[in-house]
Design a protein around this motif. Structure first.
Motif, PDB file in Angstrom:
ATOM      1  N   ALA A 139      50.345  78.746  50.133  1.00  0.00           N
ATOM      2  CA  ALA A 139      51.081  77.763  49.329  1.00  0.00           C
ATOM      3  C   ALA A 139      52.051  77.004  50.236  1.00  0.00           C
ATOM      4  N   ARG A 140      52.613  75.942  49.690  1.00  0.00           N
ATOM      5  CA  ARG A 140      53.686  75.230  50.382  1.00  0.00           C
ATOM      6  C   ARG A 140      54.917  76.127  50.407  1.00  0.00           C
TER       7      ARG A 140
ATOM      8  N   PRO B  96      59.169  76.572  50.894  1.00  0.00           N
ATOM      9  CA  PRO B  96      60.384  75.772  50.752  1.00  0.00           C
ATOM     10  C   PRO B  96      60.837  75.260  52.116  1.00  0.00           C
TER      11      PRO B  96
ATOM     12  N   TRP C  48      51.573  71.263  51.672  1.00  0.00           N
ATOM     13  CA  TRP C  48      50.965  72.572  51.832  1.00  0.00           C
ATOM     14  C   TRP C  48      50.094  72.509  53.082  1.00  0.00           C
TER      15      TRP C  48
ATOM     16  N   GLU D  27      54.381  63.302  45.960  1.00  0.00           N
ATOM     17  CA  GLU D  27      53.480  63.626  44.861  1.00  0.00           C
ATOM     18  C   GLU D  27      52.266  64.379  45.400  1.00  0.00           C
TER      19      GLU D  27
ATOM     20  N   GLY E  21      52.548  70.070  45.656  1.00  0.00           N
ATOM     21  CA  GLY E  21      52.386  71.387  45.073  1.00  0.00           C
ATOM     22  C   GLY E  21      53.687  72.161  45.065  1.00  0.00           C
ATOM     23  N   PRO E  22      53.768  73.215  44.245  1.00  0.00           N
ATOM     24  CA  PRO E  22      55.004  74.002  44.145  1.00  0.00           C
ATOM     25  C   PRO E  22      55.240  74.826  45.409  1.00  0.00           C
ATOM     26  N   ALA E  23      56.516  75.061  45.703  1.00  0.00           N
ATOM     27  CA  ALA E  23      56.870  75.919  46.832  1.00  0.00           C
ATOM     28  C   ALA E  23      56.855  77.376  46.391  1.00  0.00           C
ATOM     29  N   VAL E  24      56.449  78.247  47.316  1.00  0.00           N
ATOM     30  CA  VAL E  24      56.444  79.684  47.063  1.00  0.00           C
ATOM     31  C   VAL E  24      57.156  80.375  48.232  1.00  0.00           C
TER      32      VAL E  24
ATOM     33  N   ALA F 140      60.147  79.438  45.165  1.00  0.00           N
ATOM     34  CA  ALA F 140      60.580  78.118  44.715  1.00  0.00           C
ATOM     35  C   ALA F 140      61.705  77.567  45.570  1.00  0.00           C
ATOM     36  N   SER F 141      62.551  78.425  46.121  1.00  0.00           N
ATOM     37  CA  SER F 141      63.639  77.992  46.985  1.00  0.00           C
ATOM     38  C   SER F 141      64.004  79.138  47.905  1.00  0.00           C
TER      39      SER F 141
END
Length: 494
Positions: free
Chosen positions: A280-281, A283, A288, A369, A372-375, A377-378
């Motif tokens: 995943a992307r 933080p 990604w 845009e 993708g979500p960060a894993v 999240a922060s």
């Protein structure tokens, strides 16, 4: 990296917080150096990539210094004397500050409100804006990358999917003005909704470009010829591209490529190397995959190797490939001291040495845009700076040093003064990894032999001064220009 602000709501909240922080702290900007200038130069580095005849001066022609993206400069930064920091307030994020042979800095900025990319011509003496020109609005990363050509024109792709050459001229009254001197539409190969992310000239004068959607192309705005190649489905280009006599390097969210052009200008792939893009992307990354603009470097010609940083889950690995065939030289874990396995910044490369700055947890106000979500999240901003040297003969690589410096900009290595130049984001509470609207920032000179900060000066406190992992530029008079979320800092020695 190096990036425009995000949504209007986020930008307004960021700006309001910055104004509050500045008000509370009285806009304090101490001008004295924290420590004295180093007694002598650090290590000797070189060579750097050869000069591209279709680009401006090495060190100031591109965000990453040259078309090989070495993030080096032949110019010396602020020297002996008291360091002084001043700011040109433009109410804009200014990721790209370049300069041509005439010495006039040109900044490509995105205003906080409206987010319409705007070109500013700056006074080389005090950094003030002499003239400005709005471009057509495009994607988040569409107002980031540009370069100065051999005729001192800014080359940029705007939101209309057009390649522009923007010149600066004096009018009859002696006032400066910015004009679009040449325009070429790329819409025949770039579909609506896609946009140019990075561009650079090759050694034949063609302009290479890559889009977020994974299209790589060449454009000859003298003949109007445009050619393109679509990379495999699902691969995106989130950073800029690099050119050398051997070809054009492009890193997607999955792999690094070396491409050349055939007789008609059509791109063709010489080699492709996948890397570990992780699950995943993370933080502190804006895509990604790798956050690197690929860097050419080498001890012989300055371009024997190409390097990036991958996005493996548990570590960030520096990957070094041979330019000729893409074969592996090494894969070395970096940024371990800071325990921050990610870098959104292009590596710095000179001779046999590579420097990597960590961005894990950096609080970007927005991401492009489709990132993708960060894993997770922060995360806290861990920073980190590493040096890796390629062994003689390219038989492998060694980690030379690894530290916890929290660089908030893409470092630049001066081969003239032997120092790394950057901006450091200090935590409000010393010893922590948190970030806040009240964080202090300082310009820093770092010894590349040891990784130690040898000299620094406060540039400001609060979000007005956030350099947002953007690249600085050293001008020929020794000033260090650094884009921030609200304008351009100018660091000098007196």
């Amino acid at each position: 990296m190096s990036h425009s602000p995000g949504s209007r709501r986020t930008a307004r909240r960021q700006a309001a917080g910055a104004l509050l922080a500045a008000f509370l702290l009285g806009f304090a900007t101490p001008a004295s150096a924290v420590s004295p200038a180093p007694a002598g130069s650090a290590a000797s580095f070189g060579p750097t990539p050869p000069h591209n005849p279709y680009a401006g001066p090495d060190g100031t022609a591109t965000m990453h210094g040259d078309t090989g993206s070495s993030d080096t400069t032949p110019l010396a930064g602020p020297g002996a004397g008291t360091l002084k920091s001043s700011r040109t307030a433009l109410a804009s994020a200014c990721p790209t500050v370049l300069a041509g042979f005439d010495g006039y800095p040109v900044a490509l900025c995105t205003p906080i409100f409206g987010q319409v990319p705007t070109v500013h011509l700056l006074d080389p003496g005090d950094g003030s804006s002499l003239a400005s020109l709005q471009l057509t609005k495009g994607s988040l990363l569409g107002g980031v990358y540009a370069y100065i050509d051999h005729l001192d024109r800014l080359v940029v792709a705007d939101g209309s999917r057009s390649l522009l050459r923007v010149g600066h001229h004096r009018d009859a009254a002696g006032d400066w003005r910015l004009t679009v001197d040449r325009r070429l539409s790329l819409a025949s190969v770039i579909p609506e909704g896609d946009a140019v992310t990075g561009l650079a000239p090759d050694w034949s004068g063609r302009v290479w470009f890559a889009t977020g959607g994974g299209i790589v192309g060449t454009a000859d705005d003298a003949t109007g010829t445009v050619r393109a190649l679509s990379l495999p489905a699902g691969e995106r280009v989130a950073n800029s591209i690099s050119t050398a006599p051997e070809g054009t390097a492009v890193t997607t969210t999955h792999a690094t490529y070396l491409l050349t052009a055939d007789g008609t200008g059509a791109p063709r792939t010489v080699w492709r190397k996948e890397y570990d893009r992780g699950s995943a992307r993370k933080p502190g990354l804006l895509s990604w995959g790798s956050g690197s603009t690929p860097t050419f470097f080498g001890p012989g010609t300055g371009t024997e190797y190409v390097t990036i940083v991958d996005n493996a889950d548990t570590a960030a690995n520096l990957k070094v490939y041979r330019t000729g065939d893409g074969s592996d030289v090494c894969s070395v874990p970096v940024l371990r001291a800071a325990d921050g396995p990610a870098s959104e910044n292009s590596p710095v490369g000179a001779g046999r040495s590579v420097f990597v700055a960590g961005t894990y947890g950096y609080p970007y106000p927005a991401v492009p845009e489709g990132a993708g979500p960060a894993v997770p999240a922060s995360a806290g901003f861990t920073g980190g700076l590493s040096r890796v040297d390629v062994r003689p003969g390219g038989t492998g690589c060694d980690l030379v040093w690894d530290n916890t410096v929290r660089s908030a900009a893409v470092p630049k290595l001066s081969t003239a003064d032997g120092l790394l130049h950057t901006v450091v984001r200090d935590p409000l509470i010393p010893g922590t990894e948190g970030t806040s609207l009240l964080d202090p920032y300082r310009y820093a000179q770092i010894d590349p032999d040891s990784g130690q900060v040898v000299r620094s000066v406060r540039t400001g406190v609060g979000s007005l001064y956030d350099s947002l992992q953007m690249a600085g530029t050293i001008t020929r008079d020794g000033a260090y220009l650094q884009g921030t979320v609200t304008g351009v800092l100018r660091i000098t020695a007196q």
